[in-house]
Scaffold this motif. Structure first.
Motif, mmCIF file in Angstrom:
data_model
loop_
_atom_site.group_PDB
_atom_site.id
_atom_site.type_symbol
_atom_site.label_atom_id
_atom_site.label_comp_id
_atom_site.label_asym_id
_atom_site.label_seq_id
_atom_site.Cartn_x
_atom_site.Cartn_y
_atom_site.Cartn_z
ATOM 1 N N THR A 31 0.914 -1.077 -0.049
ATOM 2 C CA THR A 31 -0.019 -0.143 0.129
ATOM 3 C C THR A 31 0.863 1.309 0.174
ATOM 4 N N GLN A 32 1.969 1.036 -0.343
ATOM 5 C CA GLN A 32 2.936 2.305 -0.453
ATOM 6 C C GLN A 32 3.796 2.014 -1.813
ATOM 7 N N LEU A 33 4.608 3.278 -1.902
ATOM 8 C CA LEU A 33 5.143 3.132 -3.251
ATOM 9 C C LEU A 33 6.764 2.791 -3.187
ATOM 10 N N CYS A 34 7.188 3.151 -1.809
ATOM 11 C CA CYS A 34 8.665 3.087 -1.572
ATOM 12 C C CYS A 34 9.001 2.511 0.146
ATOM 13 N N LEU A 74 -5.234 -9.751 -0.977
ATOM 14 C CA LEU A 74 -5.104 -8.932 0.263
ATOM 15 C C LEU A 74 -3.930 -7.896 0.025
ATOM 16 N N TRP A 75 -4.068 -6.802 0.704
ATOM 17 C CA TRP A 75 -3.412 -5.495 0.582
ATOM 18 C C TRP A 75 -2.829 -5.659 2.343
ATOM 19 N N MET A 76 -1.470 -5.200 2.335
ATOM 20 C CA MET A 76 -0.812 -5.088 3.685
ATOM 21 C C MET A 76 -0.996 -3.654 3.983
ATOM 22 N N ILE A 77 -1.147 -3.336 5.122
ATOM 23 C CA ILE A 77 -1.362 -1.969 5.701
ATOM 24 C C ILE A 77 0.139 -1.436 6.521
ATOM 25 N N ASP A 78 0.941 -2.477 6.776
ATOM 26 C CA ASP A 78 1.855 -2.131 7.583
ATOM 27 C C ASP A 78 2.977 -3.612 7.141
ATOM 28 N N VAL A 161 16.002 8.523 18.842
ATOM 29 C CA VAL A 161 15.710 9.930 18.852
ATOM 30 C C VAL A 161 14.241 10.275 18.451
ATOM 31 N N LEU A 162 13.647 9.529 18.042
ATOM 32 C CA LEU A 162 12.125 9.263 17.536
ATOM 33 C C LEU A 162 11.535 8.186 18.397
ATOM 34 N N ARG A 163 10.250 8.486 18.849
ATOM 35 C CA ARG A 163 9.361 7.573 19.467
ATOM 36 C C ARG A 163 8.631 6.754 18.443
ATOM 37 N N PRO A 164 8.544 5.633 18.529
ATOM 38 C CA PRO A 164 7.705 4.756 17.546
ATOM 39 C C PRO A 164 6.297 5.364 17.808
ATOM 40 N N GLN A 165 5.399 5.101 16.504
ATOM 41 C CA GLN A 165 4.107 5.473 16.507
ATOM 42 C C GLN A 165 3.332 4.306 15.512
ATOM 43 N N PRO A 166 3.217 3.262 16.258
ATOM 44 C CA PRO A 166 2.747 2.010 15.495
ATOM 45 C C PRO A 166 1.531 2.188 14.919
ATOM 46 N N LEU A 167 0.712 2.954 15.322
ATOM 47 C CA LEU A 167 -0.669 2.857 15.000
ATOM 48 C C LEU A 167 -1.185 4.268 14.042
ATOM 49 N N ILE A 168 -0.161 4.880 13.662
ATOM 50 C CA ILE A 168 -0.340 6.008 12.557
ATOM 51 C C ILE A 168 0.246 5.610 11.330
ATOM 52 N N PRO A 169 -0.539 5.556 10.381
ATOM 53 C CA PRO A 169 0.106 4.908 9.039
ATOM 54 C C PRO A 169 0.914 5.923 8.417
ATOM 55 N N TYR A 170 2.266 5.319 7.726
ATOM 56 C CA TYR A 170 3.408 5.893 7.433
ATOM 57 C C TYR A 170 3.966 7.015 8.176
#
Length: 218
Positions: A31-34, A74-78, A161-170
């Motif tokens: 579901t993403q190009l890259c 089937l499409w994968m969202i993550d 340096v960054l905090r993970p945000q697993p429920l925010i797409p992309y």
């Protein structure tokens, strides 16, 4: 330069309490190009140390959120990075997934439009240009482009340096788009080091505080 605009999205439902099923990774549509190749290579190094049993347990602990249409596609969202890494190593590899939505259509175009309406597509390419039409998404993980800024953000997240945000797409692409508009030394996914000091400073600065996962100087 195009400015990334991904303001609307539905949070990705988590897998707690849902039924998991096994599926061939090669059958999943992205579901993403890259992707960021630096993360791919790092994950392949980690997977090479695992036994088949360890790999299977790991994949079950990180199931893939999936959308299915009426033809069973089937499409994968993550999970694009870890599964691209595995698919390069083994074309027959399987993983575990769970359904987050079913689309009442057998058309690929209509399915992609439904995913887009939920904010579950990333339609910018490896140079940050887009959004492109959903129909330009490849049907195979192996055809995703490299985005070096996605690699850079992966490294920043790995360093804490960054905090993970697993429920925010992309989430990582949002950070990558922000960094892409800042002056950084030349770099690529195979050599992130020239850009890392500046990227760390920028990511910790108050100018980035509006982005989810910002930690500041802490």
């Amino acid at each position: 330069m195009q400015i990334l605009h991904l303001s609307h999205y539905e949070p990705i439902p988590d897998s707690e309490g849902v039924e998991l099923f096994e599926v061939a990774v090669a059958a999943l549509q992205p579901t993403q190009l890259c992707i960021g190749l630096a993360e791919i290579r790092s994950r392949q190094h980690d997977f090479a140390r695992d036994t088949p049993e360890q790999q299977r347990r790991y994949l079950r602990s990180k199931p893939v959120p999936l959308v299915r249409n009426q033809t069973g596609d089937l499409w994968m969202i993550d999970r694009h990075h870890r599964l691209r890494a595995l698919l390069e190593l083994d074309a027959s590899v399987t993983t575990f997934g769970y359904l987050v939505a079913e689309v009442a259509s057998s058309s690929r175009a209509e399915t992609l439009r439904e995913l887009q309406s939920r904010g579950w597509l990333y339609l910018h390419d490896g140079r940050g240009q887009g959004p492109w039409p959903p129909e330009q998404l490849p049907t195979s993980l192996l055809d995703l482009q490299d985005d070096p800024y996605r690699s850079l953000v992966w490294k920043l997240k790995k360093e804490g340096v960054l905090r993970p945000q697993p429920l925010i797409p992309y989430h990582e692409f949002r950070w990558g788009a922000w960094l892409r508009r800042r002056p950084l030394p030349p770099f690529h996914s195979g050599c992130l080091e020239p850009a890392l000091p500046t990227a760390r400073r920028l990511a910790r600065s108050p100018a980035a505080s509006h982005l989810a996962g910002w930690k500041g100087e802490a």
